[in-house]
Design a protein around this motif. Structure first.
Motif, mmCIF file in Angstrom:
data_model
loop_
_atom_site.group_PDB
_atom_site.id
_atom_site.type_symbol
_atom_site.label_atom_id
_atom_site.label_comp_id
_atom_site.label_asym_id
_atom_site.label_seq_id
_atom_site.Cartn_x
_atom_site.Cartn_y
_atom_site.Cartn_z
ATOM 1 N N GLY A 46 -4.383 5.151 11.554
ATOM 2 C CA GLY A 46 -5.164 4.046 11.003
ATOM 3 C C GLY A 46 -6.472 3.883 11.760
ATOM 4 O O GLY A 46 -7.023 4.840 12.293
ATOM 5 N N GLU B 197 -9.895 -2.703 13.758
ATOM 6 C CA GLU B 197 -10.837 -3.609 13.132
ATOM 7 C C GLU B 197 -10.961 -4.839 14.027
ATOM 8 O O GLU B 197 -9.957 -5.430 14.421
ATOM 9 C CB GLU B 197 -10.324 -4.012 11.753
ATOM 10 C CG GLU B 197 -11.308 -4.840 10.966
ATOM 11 C CD GLU B 197 -10.804 -5.085 9.567
ATOM 12 O OE1 GLU B 197 -10.526 -6.270 9.253
ATOM 13 O OE2 GLU B 197 -10.670 -4.124 8.790
ATOM 14 N N TYR C 116 -7.347 -5.731 15.474
ATOM 15 C CA TYR C 116 -6.195 -5.475 14.624
ATOM 16 C C TYR C 116 -6.130 -3.987 14.308
ATOM 17 O O TYR C 116 -7.156 -3.346 14.075
ATOM 18 C CB TYR C 116 -6.291 -6.268 13.320
ATOM 19 C CG TYR C 116 -6.242 -7.754 13.531
ATOM 20 C CD1 TYR C 116 -5.048 -8.447 13.406
ATOM 21 C CD2 TYR C 116 -7.392 -8.456 13.885
ATOM 22 C CE1 TYR C 116 -5.002 -9.820 13.618
ATOM 23 C CE2 TYR C 116 -7.351 -9.826 14.107
ATOM 24 C CZ TYR C 116 -6.154 -10.498 13.976
ATOM 25 O OH TYR C 116 -6.108 -11.858 14.201
ATOM 26 N N ARG D 237 -5.258 -1.404 11.626
ATOM 27 C CA ARG D 237 -5.104 -1.362 10.171
ATOM 28 C C ARG D 237 -4.594 0.020 9.797
ATOM 29 O O ARG D 237 -5.128 1.034 10.243
ATOM 30 C CB ARG D 237 -6.445 -1.633 9.490
ATOM 31 C CG ARG D 237 -7.136 -2.923 9.920
ATOM 32 C CD ARG D 237 -6.802 -4.066 9.098
ATOM 33 N NE ARG D 237 -7.196 -3.801 7.717
ATOM 34 C CZ ARG D 237 -7.186 -4.713 6.782
ATOM 35 N NH1 ARG D 237 -6.822 -5.927 7.048
ATOM 36 N NH2 ARG D 237 -7.515 -4.412 5.554
ATOM 37 N N TYR D 238 -3.533 0.056 8.982
ATOM 38 C CA TYR D 238 -2.920 1.332 8.596
ATOM 39 C C TYR D 238 -2.200 1.165 7.265
ATOM 40 O O TYR D 238 -1.905 0.054 6.831
ATOM 41 C CB TYR D 238 -1.938 1.810 9.678
ATOM 42 C CG TYR D 238 -0.832 0.811 9.960
ATOM 43 C CD1 TYR D 238 0.399 0.930 9.353
ATOM 44 C CD2 TYR D 238 -1.042 -0.267 10.829
ATOM 45 C CE1 TYR D 238 1.410 0.011 9.589
ATOM 46 C CE2 TYR D 238 -0.043 -1.189 11.075
ATOM 47 C CZ TYR D 238 1.172 -1.052 10.465
ATOM 48 O OH TYR D 238 2.164 -1.973 10.697
ATOM 49 N N LEU E 215 -1.773 -1.622 2.600
ATOM 50 C CA LEU E 215 -2.563 -1.709 3.819
ATOM 51 C C LEU E 215 -1.966 -2.786 4.707
ATOM 52 O O LEU E 215 -1.834 -3.943 4.303
ATOM 53 C CB LEU E 215 -4.024 -2.021 3.492
ATOM 54 C CG LEU E 215 -4.984 -2.020 4.667
ATOM 55 C CD1 LEU E 215 -5.023 -0.653 5.329
ATOM 56 C CD2 LEU E 215 -6.375 -2.427 4.213
ATOM 57 N N LYS E 216 -1.594 -2.409 5.914
ATOM 58 C CA LYS E 216 -0.968 -3.341 6.856
ATOM 59 C C LYS E 216 -1.927 -3.616 8.008
ATOM 60 O O LYS E 216 -2.786 -2.803 8.333
ATOM 61 C CB LYS E 216 0.315 -2.730 7.435
ATOM 62 C CG LYS E 216 1.353 -2.336 6.409
ATOM 63 C CD LYS E 216 2.174 -3.511 6.038
ATOM 64 C CE LYS E 216 3.303 -3.066 5.110
ATOM 65 N NZ LYS E 216 4.314 -4.047 4.994
ATOM 66 N N SER E 217 -1.746 -4.764 8.639
ATOM 67 C CA SER E 217 -2.514 -5.131 9.824
ATOM 68 C C SER E 217 -1.549 -5.561 10.916
ATOM 69 O O SER E 217 -0.561 -6.241 10.651
ATOM 70 C CB SER E 217 -3.453 -6.302 9.537
ATOM 71 O OG SER E 217 -4.455 -5.923 8.651
#
Length: 109
Positions: free
Chosen positions: A33, A36, A47, A49-50, A56-58
């Motif tokens: 990922g 951010e 965070y 992000r992936y 999309l997960k954080s």
């Protein structure tokens, strides 16, 4: 003489496959990922992000991300090396396939 060269090609291909496997395993332990940063009330928070299961997960990783940035750098270097090794492995595979084809044609004649 020719068979020695073929043997060296086979040995190199085997070495490449082992190295590719080892680097792939190493890559699994590194983050995927991207980072951010968000500014909230004047402070920066980071965070990860992936993508997971098509979403999309954080994940909050904190204010200090130097260690994580180093892991991303290592992952990037491994991906570049893997790409190079895979291309070389494919080329050697094609060479070996051509050799086998030539040998089979010789047997028919």
């Amino acid at each position: 003489m020719i068979w020695e060269k073929v043997k060296r090609i086979e040995e190199r291909k085997y070495e490449l496959e082992n190295e590719i496997e080892a680097l792939t395993e190493q890559l699994k332990s590194l983050p995927t990922g991207h980072l951010e940063g968000k500014v909230i009330k004047g402070k920066k928070y980071y965070y990860l992000r992936y993508w997971e299961d098509g979403k999309l997960k954080s994940k909050y990783v904190g204010k200090e991300v130097d260690d994580l940035l180093e892991k991303f750098k290592i992952a990037s270097e491994i991906k570049i090396k893997l790409d190079k090794l895979k291309r070389e492995n494919e080329k050697l595979g094609r060479v070996l396939e051509k050799i086998v084809k030539i040998i089979e044609e010789e047997k028919m004649n």
